[in-house]
Write an enzyme that holds these catalytic residues in place. Structure first.
Site, PDB file in Angstrom:
ATOM      1  N   MET A  19      -0.481   0.719  34.221  1.00 36.17           N
ATOM      2  CA  MET A  19      -1.516   1.761  34.313  1.00 36.17           C
ATOM      3  C   MET A  19      -1.679   2.184  35.766  1.00 36.17           C
ATOM      4  O   MET A  19      -2.008   1.353  36.632  1.00 36.17           O
ATOM      5  CB  MET A  19      -2.852   1.264  33.753  1.00 36.17           C
ATOM      6  CG  MET A  19      -2.883   1.181  32.240  1.00 36.17           C
ATOM      7  SD  MET A  19      -4.506   0.694  31.599  1.00 36.17           S
ATOM      8  CE  MET A  19      -4.499  -1.059  31.925  1.00 36.17           C
ATOM      9  N   GLN A  72       7.755  -0.925  36.917  1.00 35.16           N
ATOM     10  CA  GLN A  72       8.069   0.276  36.135  1.00 35.16           C
ATOM     11  C   GLN A  72       8.404   1.447  37.053  1.00 35.16           C
ATOM     12  O   GLN A  72       7.654   1.749  37.984  1.00 35.16           O
ATOM     13  CB  GLN A  72       6.894   0.673  35.239  1.00 35.16           C
ATOM     14  CG  GLN A  72       7.295   1.786  34.277  1.00 35.16           C
ATOM     15  CD  GLN A  72       6.131   2.388  33.511  1.00 35.16           C
ATOM     16  OE1 GLN A  72       5.223   2.974  34.111  1.00 35.16           O
ATOM     17  NE2 GLN A  72       6.159   2.277  32.193  1.00 35.16           N
ATOM     18  N   CYS A 102       5.194   8.847  30.066  1.00 34.70           N
ATOM     19  CA  CYS A 102       4.061   9.481  30.755  1.00 34.70           C
ATOM     20  C   CYS A 102       3.930  10.945  30.329  1.00 34.70           C
ATOM     21  O   CYS A 102       4.891  11.717  30.435  1.00 34.70           O
ATOM     22  CB  CYS A 102       4.255   9.401  32.267  1.00 34.70           C
ATOM     23  SG  CYS A 102       2.934  10.238  33.147  1.00 34.70           S
ATOM     24  N   HIS A 171       4.201   3.328  22.490  1.00 34.67           N
ATOM     25  CA  HIS A 171       2.825   3.804  22.341  1.00 34.67           C
ATOM     26  C   HIS A 171       2.807   4.711  21.104  1.00 34.67           C
ATOM     27  O   HIS A 171       3.576   5.683  21.049  1.00 34.67           O
ATOM     28  CB  HIS A 171       2.427   4.548  23.622  1.00 34.67           C
ATOM     29  CG  HIS A 171       1.044   5.120  23.588  1.00 34.67           C
ATOM     30  ND1 HIS A 171       0.537   5.878  24.614  1.00 34.67           N
ATOM     31  CD2 HIS A 171       0.053   5.035  22.671  1.00 34.67           C
ATOM     32  CE1 HIS A 171      -0.694   6.248  24.322  1.00 34.67           C
ATOM     33  NE2 HIS A 171      -1.013   5.753  23.149  1.00 34.67           N
ATOM     34  N   ASN A 204       1.937  -0.584  21.041  1.00 33.34           N
ATOM     35  CA  ASN A 204       0.933  -0.218  22.051  1.00 33.34           C
ATOM     36  C   ASN A 204       0.103   0.957  21.534  1.00 33.34           C
ATOM     37  O   ASN A 204       0.617   1.838  20.855  1.00 33.34           O
ATOM     38  CB  ASN A 204       1.638   0.149  23.372  1.00 33.34           C
ATOM     39  CG  ASN A 204       0.699   0.762  24.400  1.00 33.34           C
ATOM     40  OD1 ASN A 204       0.872   1.918  24.807  1.00 33.34           O
ATOM     41  ND2 ASN A 204      -0.309   0.031  24.814  1.00 33.34           N
ATOM     42  N   GLY A 205      -1.185   0.903  21.916  1.00 34.07           N
ATOM     43  CA  GLY A 205      -2.077   2.010  21.597  1.00 34.07           C
ATOM     44  C   GLY A 205      -3.281   1.572  20.799  1.00 34.07           C
ATOM     45  O   GLY A 205      -3.166   1.159  19.647  1.00 34.07           O
ATOM     46  N   ASP A 206      -4.458   1.611  21.471  1.00 33.92           N
ATOM     47  CA  ASP A 206      -5.751   1.407  20.820  1.00 33.92           C
ATOM     48  C   ASP A 206      -6.082  -0.023  20.429  1.00 33.92           C
ATOM     49  O   ASP A 206      -7.028  -0.228  19.655  1.00 33.92           O
ATOM     50  CB  ASP A 206      -5.888   2.289  19.569  1.00 33.92           C
ATOM     51  CG  ASP A 206      -5.784   3.777  19.876  1.00 33.92           C
ATOM     52  OD1 ASP A 206      -5.789   4.135  21.075  1.00 33.92           O
ATOM     53  OD2 ASP A 206      -5.706   4.577  18.934  1.00 33.92           O
TER      54      ASP A 206
HETATM   55  C1  FMN Z   1      -5.554   4.949  33.649  1.00 35.33           C
HETATM   56  C2  FMN Z   1      -4.241   4.885  32.903  1.00 35.33           C
HETATM   57  C3  FMN Z   1      -3.058   4.901  33.619  1.00 35.33           C
HETATM   58  C4  FMN Z   1      -1.825   4.813  32.953  1.00 35.33           C
HETATM   59  N1  FMN Z   1      -0.671   4.768  33.682  1.00 35.33           N
HETATM   60  C5  FMN Z   1       0.518   4.512  33.049  1.00 35.33           C
HETATM   61  C6  FMN Z   1       1.702   4.257  33.794  1.00 35.33           C
HETATM   62  O1  FMN Z   1       1.705   4.242  35.022  1.00 35.33           O
HETATM   63  N2  FMN Z   1       2.835   3.998  33.078  1.00 35.33           N
HETATM   64  C7  FMN Z   1       2.872   3.996  31.695  1.00 35.33           C
HETATM   65  O2  FMN Z   1       3.923   3.737  31.108  1.00 35.33           O
HETATM   66  N3  FMN Z   1       1.756   4.222  30.987  1.00 35.33           N
HETATM   67  C8  FMN Z   1       0.589   4.452  31.620  1.00 35.33           C
HETATM   68  N4  FMN Z   1      -0.562   4.592  30.891  1.00 35.33           N
HETATM   69  C9  FMN Z   1      -0.496   4.434  29.426  1.00 35.33           C
HETATM   70  C10 FMN Z   1      -0.772   2.986  29.030  1.00 35.33           C
HETATM   71  O3  FMN Z   1       0.239   2.126  29.525  1.00 35.33           O
HETATM   72  C11 FMN Z   1      -0.863   2.817  27.494  1.00 35.33           C
HETATM   73  O4  FMN Z   1       0.354   3.262  26.937  1.00 35.33           O
HETATM   74  C12 FMN Z   1      -1.993   3.642  26.885  1.00 35.33           C
HETATM   75  O5  FMN Z   1      -3.181   3.517  27.643  1.00 35.33           O
HETATM   76  C13 FMN Z   1      -2.267   3.217  25.437  1.00 35.33           C
HETATM   77  O6  FMN Z   1      -2.604   1.856  25.366  1.00 35.33           O
HETATM   78  P1  FMN Z   1      -4.159   1.354  25.223  1.00 35.33           P
HETATM   79  O7  FMN Z   1      -4.735   2.067  24.066  1.00 35.33           O
HETATM   80  O8  FMN Z   1      -4.059  -0.137  25.044  1.00 35.33           O
HETATM   81  O9  FMN Z   1      -4.833   1.739  26.512  1.00 35.33           O
HETATM   82  C14 FMN Z   1      -1.791   4.722  31.543  1.00 35.33           C
HETATM   83  C15 FMN Z   1      -2.997   4.725  30.826  1.00 35.33           C
HETATM   84  C16 FMN Z   1      -4.206   4.790  31.480  1.00 35.33           C
HETATM   85  C17 FMN Z   1      -5.482   4.745  30.690  1.00 35.33           C
END
Ligand code: FMN
EC number: 1.3.1.-
Length: 333
Positions: A19, A72, A102, A171, A204-206
């Site tokens: 993230m 990454q 992304c 995701h 991944n996701g939620d």
């Molecule tokens: C603040 C933020 C920054 C993120 N930055 C990246 C990143 O640098 N690389 C990436 O693959 N995904 C990034 N994501 C996506 C997350 O890795 C993840 O796929 C997404 O938040 C869904 O998972 P969650 O519901 O558990 O948050 C980011 C998400 C958030 C909220």
């Protein structure tokens, strides 16, 4: 047991998601201490790395205690990606992960991140070239597809596996969805159910409750779960999931005193790592979660996020602890 290359992980490992501006060394170390089995850095631009851009290079820092750690990178240019693999290798991560997920415009418009979902051949050939260029395991993080009508994730995952990708995290949204709606884990399950797949498939996701993690494992049959937003300001989440898996019961949630202590350590580690100005500034986004549910938190939050001086932030933590120290506020469920 689940393996990424030669890295042995427990059954159904929990991964800290990459993230941007969140998954930095202090936060990753706290998540590792609290049960994360693998942690990923925030994404790093391959173009930035080869230009030696300070911000990109700083993101390569890793602490020994957070291993196994995946760095990454993102980009769409083969030469830049290969050169950045060489730079990344020098910092000795355990894994190199490619960001093919992304959704933001400035990344996608250059054909990087989720932009590459429009050109699966390039996605596969970039992955293959990177696999051949390093002895480190290459993993991929991606989305279901570009949009609802172009979901081909089963085929894409199989092709990535066949060129040597060692694990895939998916995701459950398309690029078109950005972060809207809810993640769909069924297509991820189809990837896992493909008889030809033998590398780990992580969902991944939620995932923000232990029950959802369990559903990913038991109903969708996935190999592990990558957790992002639920861990922001709440690194306990990993151990809470593990405890629930083991006992079927919820782990007792931390007291406000324990939350305050975690926030203090987080801020101090951030200051030690990136200096007082950035340390104070970049830890701010975690406070809402660290102190979620506290009555009238707004006034305390203002003190935490408006001062540039760490002393004021620590004083605001002390105030919260003095008022609510013994209280436990459920974060989950
Ligand atoms: C603040 C933020 C920054 C993120 N930055 C990246 C990143 O640098 N690389 C990436 O693959 N995904 C990034 N994501 C996506 C997350 O890795 C993840 O796929 C997404 O938040 C869904 O998972 P969650 O519901 O558990 O948050 C980011 C998400 C958030 C909220």
């Amino acid at each position: 047991m689940v393996k990424i290359g030669n890295i042995e992980l427990p059954d159904f490992p929990l991964l800290l998601a990459p993230m941007e501006d969140v998954s930095d060394p202090p936060f990753r170390a706290l998540c590792k201490e609290n049960g994360a089995d693998v942690v990923y850095t925030e994404f790093i631009s391959s173009e930035g790395l080869i230009r030696d851009a300070a911000k990109s290079v700083m993101k390569l820092d890793i602490y020994e205690k957070e291993r196994p750690v995946g760095i990454q990178i993102f980009g769409a240019n083969l030469d830049s990606m290969l050169r950045s693999v060489e730079i990344v290798e020098k910092t000795k991560p355990d894994i190199i992960d490619i960001n093919f997920g992304c959704p933001v415009k400035k990344v996608v418009s250059k054909g990087a991140g989720a932009g590459i979902l429009k050109d699966v051949d390039l996605m596969v050939s970039l992955t293959e070239a990177m696999v051949k260029h390093t002895n480190l395991p290459i993993t991929v993080k991606t989305r279901l597809g570009w949009d609802h009508d172009s979901i081909r994730i089963v085929e894409v995952a199989e092709r990535l596996q066949d060129v040597g990708c060692k694990a895939i995290s998916i995701h459950g949204r398309t690029r078109a969805q950005m972060y809207k709606g809810s993640a769909d884990w069924a297509p991820i399950s189809e990837v896992k159910n493909n008889q030809r797949m033998h590398i780990p498939v992580f969902g991944n996701g939620d995932v923000d409750t232990p029950e959802k993690a369990m559903e990913m494992r038991d109903r969708y049959g996935l190999d592990g779960c990558m957790i992002g937003r639920a861990a922001i300001g709440y690194p306990w989440f990993f151990n809470e999931v593990k405890h629930y898996f083991k006992t079927g019961e919820y782990l007792e949630v931390p007291t406000i005193a324990q939350r305050t202590e975690m926030a203090r350590r987080h801020l101090q580690m951030a200051i030690d790592w990136k200096g007082p100005i950035l340390g104070v500034f970049e830890t701010r986004r975690h406070y809402t979660n660290y102190f979620k549910g506290i009555p009238h938190f707004k006034e305390h939050r203002m003190k935490m996020v408006t001062s540039d001086d760490a002393k004021d932030v620590f004083a605001a933590f002390d105030e919260v602890e003095a008022k609510f120290g013994d209280t436990r506020i459920p974060q989950i469920g």
